[in-house]
Scaffold this active site. Sequence first.
Site, PDB file in Angstrom:
ATOM      1  N   TYR A 121      -0.263   8.499  -2.788  1.00  0.00           N
ATOM      2  CA  TYR A 121      -0.094   8.231  -4.215  1.00  0.00           C
ATOM      3  C   TYR A 121      -1.183   8.916  -5.053  1.00  0.00           C
ATOM      4  O   TYR A 121      -0.997   9.141  -6.252  1.00  0.00           O
ATOM      5  CB  TYR A 121      -0.187   6.715  -4.491  1.00  0.00           C
ATOM      6  CG  TYR A 121       1.059   5.906  -4.183  1.00  0.00           C
ATOM      7  CD1 TYR A 121       2.139   6.439  -3.485  1.00  0.00           C
ATOM      8  CD2 TYR A 121       1.144   4.583  -4.626  1.00  0.00           C
ATOM      9  CE1 TYR A 121       3.260   5.672  -3.217  1.00  0.00           C
ATOM     10  CE2 TYR A 121       2.270   3.812  -4.367  1.00  0.00           C
ATOM     11  CZ  TYR A 121       3.329   4.356  -3.660  1.00  0.00           C
ATOM     12  OH  TYR A 121       4.429   3.597  -3.417  1.00  0.00           O
ATOM     13  N   CYS A 138      -4.160  -0.983  -2.373  1.00  0.00           N
ATOM     14  CA  CYS A 138      -4.183   0.458  -2.623  1.00  0.00           C
ATOM     15  C   CYS A 138      -4.910   0.644  -3.946  1.00  0.00           C
ATOM     16  O   CYS A 138      -4.528   0.056  -4.954  1.00  0.00           O
ATOM     17  CB  CYS A 138      -2.742   0.961  -2.715  1.00  0.00           C
ATOM     18  SG  CYS A 138      -2.593   2.659  -3.300  1.00  0.00           S
ATOM     19  N   ASP A 143       0.854  -1.192   0.000  1.00  0.00           N
ATOM     20  CA  ASP A 143       0.000   0.000   0.000  1.00  0.00           C
ATOM     21  C   ASP A 143       0.884   1.234   0.000  1.00  0.00           C
ATOM     22  O   ASP A 143       2.059   1.178   0.361  1.00  0.00           O
ATOM     23  CB  ASP A 143      -0.906   0.019   1.243  1.00  0.00           C
ATOM     24  CG  ASP A 143      -1.796   1.250   1.279  1.00  0.00           C
ATOM     25  OD1 ASP A 143      -2.365   1.588   0.223  1.00  0.00           O
ATOM     26  OD2 ASP A 143      -1.905   1.903   2.329  1.00  0.00           O
ATOM     27  N   SER A 144       0.294   2.352  -0.358  1.00  0.00           N
ATOM     28  CA  SER A 144       1.028   3.617  -0.334  1.00  0.00           C
ATOM     29  C   SER A 144       1.318   4.070   1.091  1.00  0.00           C
ATOM     30  O   SER A 144       2.163   4.928   1.296  1.00  0.00           O
ATOM     31  CB  SER A 144       0.208   4.687  -1.054  1.00  0.00           C
ATOM     32  OG  SER A 144      -1.018   4.884  -0.374  1.00  0.00           O
ATOM     33  N   THR A 180      -5.248   3.340  -5.864  1.00  0.00           N
ATOM     34  CA  THR A 180      -4.508   4.093  -6.879  1.00  0.00           C
ATOM     35  C   THR A 180      -3.502   3.179  -7.567  1.00  0.00           C
ATOM     36  O   THR A 180      -3.421   3.137  -8.806  1.00  0.00           O
ATOM     37  CB  THR A 180      -3.767   5.286  -6.225  1.00  0.00           C
ATOM     38  OG1 THR A 180      -4.686   5.979  -5.385  1.00  0.00           O
ATOM     39  CG2 THR A 180      -3.218   6.224  -7.270  1.00  0.00           C
ATOM     40  N   CYS A 228     -10.966   3.396  -1.600  1.00  0.00           N
ATOM     41  CA  CYS A 228      -9.636   3.720  -1.088  1.00  0.00           C
ATOM     42  C   CYS A 228      -9.506   2.981   0.232  1.00  0.00           C
ATOM     43  O   CYS A 228     -10.424   3.005   1.054  1.00  0.00           O
ATOM     44  CB  CYS A 228      -9.496   5.228  -0.857  1.00  0.00           C
ATOM     45  SG  CYS A 228      -7.952   5.673  -0.033  1.00  0.00           S
ATOM     46  N   THR A 229      -8.377   2.301   0.424  1.00  0.00           N
ATOM     47  CA  THR A 229      -8.258   1.447   1.614  1.00  0.00           C
ATOM     48  C   THR A 229      -8.092   2.244   2.916  1.00  0.00           C
ATOM     49  O   THR A 229      -8.160   1.677   3.998  1.00  0.00           O
ATOM     50  CB  THR A 229      -7.089   0.446   1.467  1.00  0.00           C
ATOM     51  OG1 THR A 229      -5.916   1.155   1.082  1.00  0.00           O
ATOM     52  CG2 THR A 229      -7.416  -0.587   0.419  1.00  0.00           C
ATOM     53  N   HIS A 230      -7.872   3.558   2.786  1.00  0.00           N
ATOM     54  CA  HIS A 230      -7.865   4.366   4.007  1.00  0.00           C
ATOM     55  C   HIS A 230      -9.285   4.592   4.539  1.00  0.00           C
ATOM     56  O   HIS A 230      -9.482   4.818   5.727  1.00  0.00           O
ATOM     57  CB  HIS A 230      -7.252   5.749   3.736  1.00  0.00           C
ATOM     58  CG  HIS A 230      -5.766   5.738   3.562  1.00  0.00           C
ATOM     59  ND1 HIS A 230      -5.159   5.220   2.448  1.00  0.00           N
ATOM     60  CD2 HIS A 230      -4.767   6.192   4.363  1.00  0.00           C
ATOM     61  CE1 HIS A 230      -3.838   5.364   2.570  1.00  0.00           C
ATOM     62  NE2 HIS A 230      -3.577   5.945   3.726  1.00  0.00           N
ATOM     63  N   GLU A 240      -3.744   9.485   7.554  1.00  0.00           N
ATOM     64  CA  GLU A 240      -2.306   9.267   7.767  1.00  0.00           C
ATOM     65  C   GLU A 240      -1.794  10.052   8.984  1.00  0.00           C
ATOM     66  O   GLU A 240      -0.744   9.741   9.536  1.00  0.00           O
ATOM     67  CB  GLU A 240      -1.491   9.632   6.517  1.00  0.00           C
ATOM     68  CG  GLU A 240      -1.698   8.688   5.313  1.00  0.00           C
ATOM     69  CD  GLU A 240      -0.905   7.371   5.391  1.00  0.00           C
ATOM     70  OE1 GLU A 240       0.148   7.340   6.041  1.00  0.00           O
ATOM     71  OE2 GLU A 240      -1.372   6.362   4.802  1.00  0.00           O
TER      72      GLU A 240
END
Lengths: 271, 271
Positions: B41, B72, B9-10, B74, B184-186, B151
Amino acid sequence: MNRPIGVIDSGVGGLTVLQEMMRQLPREKLIYLGDTKRCPYGPRSKEEVQKFTWEMVDFLLEKEIKLLVIACNTATAFTIEDLKNKLDIPVIGVINPGARAAIKATKNHHIGIIGTEGTVKSGAYPEALERINPKIHVKALACPPFVPMVERGIFAGDEAKETVEKTLKPLKSLKNLDTLILGCTHYPLLKPIIQQVVGDNVTVISSSEETARETSAVLEIEQLQNKTGYHPVHEIYSTGDMELFDKIAQQIFINGKYKELIIKSAEIEKD
Amino acid sequence: MNRPIGVIDSGVGGLTVLQEMMRQLPREKLIYLGDTKRCPYGPRSKEEVQKFTWEMVDFLLEKEIKLLVIACNTATAFTIEDLKNKLDIPVIGVINPGARAAIKATKNHHIGIIGTEGTVKSGAYPEALERINPKIHVKALACPPFVPMVERGIFAGDEAKETVEKTLKPLKSLKNLDTLILGCTHYPLLKPIIQQVVGDNVTVISSSEETARETSAVLEIEQLQNKTGYHPVHEIYSTGDMELFDKIAQQIFINGKYKELIIKSAEIEKD
């Protein structure tokens, strides 16, 4: 890849898988074969189920299917390993998709399974669950009255409700159960009643929906997706009484989808 | 097959996929790499994302992974075809599992997608949905403030709530939407707030949960399941600030699961 997908079942139960495949995979052409003449498979021996299943598979292979879905838990339990080994097309059963969906859904690792005697005796679900997670607590219950009742076209009303209530009584004492797998493709037709009987705290998993979804994944991974079709006409074959089969198919395929189907009789028995 | 599964992942978002994989695949050993140093990303060019992703993949290939999960969106949008063509292990992205789950969930064929600018601009979700069903109505919305906020370790509280409400305003006017993909995995870390903002009538699909489940299916189909392991110790690598990474990982991996992880720093950049 415009070749059709083959779907087999012991009778009408697999039509719940077919219906979900039509909904989730509207580009794909489907050919269904229900062995209504020899249904139910649940109480039959392993050897008999294997012989009948191969007769169905041979019928569909002649129609050049690109992927086979075994839309019958009993046939999956007894034949999937053999079919996977001997066929050069992907073979998808109903047991593993249901097991995976239950593992995703459960919060407390207590999972119930209801199915035919054959499926329950085979131990296929506990095995599939344990292969993924050895700490799952499994309680399996055979429900012999359900398939014959559904094959008579009875999914709702007093008879259905009483039968479900009586048959599921042994589950009532299991306070911990948070997930129940409908381990027979006939049972989704009884899902509203089953959900009512087990209560809203139990997530009821339909192996039919899950199998359709996993078929979608395998088509992509194996690069077998039909990229141009849209709502093709599907073919449905039955080995038994056409009048009853047609009546039940009409009950299942409401919402105008029924017109996309052609229903025919099939002769598949070999000696 | 006891080799590990690689997850990239980013940054920290992919930890939501890792967490679901730990839960749904307790026999499998996982190695995670988050490129926190170069996160996000989302606003980067395709070329940059491809270069960074390959650097992550090379790092994990040295650890002899048997399957790669691109956790991720992206990176999936920009690199999955290339990775699938060039690697001889199965590669699973987060986009198709989310798309399939949305197609299963939607009743009215109106699906919303939220993601980074990169994911939305790539058109990868509408494409994945259309490949399965050409009659799906799709509305995609980029949510640039979400990733930097997560983040920083902010998933709840007033700042998170205000940011989500403000960013999702354009979806408010879409009365028909019955399914929303967290592309988006966030975003699963913000799921409770997102669900509150869009309302209970919208099914919110977490691509993280769905990707874990599809990984389970692919492991079986490709006969790569670990049949003997149970809750192995997983390795987590980060390219950036270890203190912040560790703090966020602890926030995600509550319930004692955190002790199964070893967190290390990684150096992956090539010129």
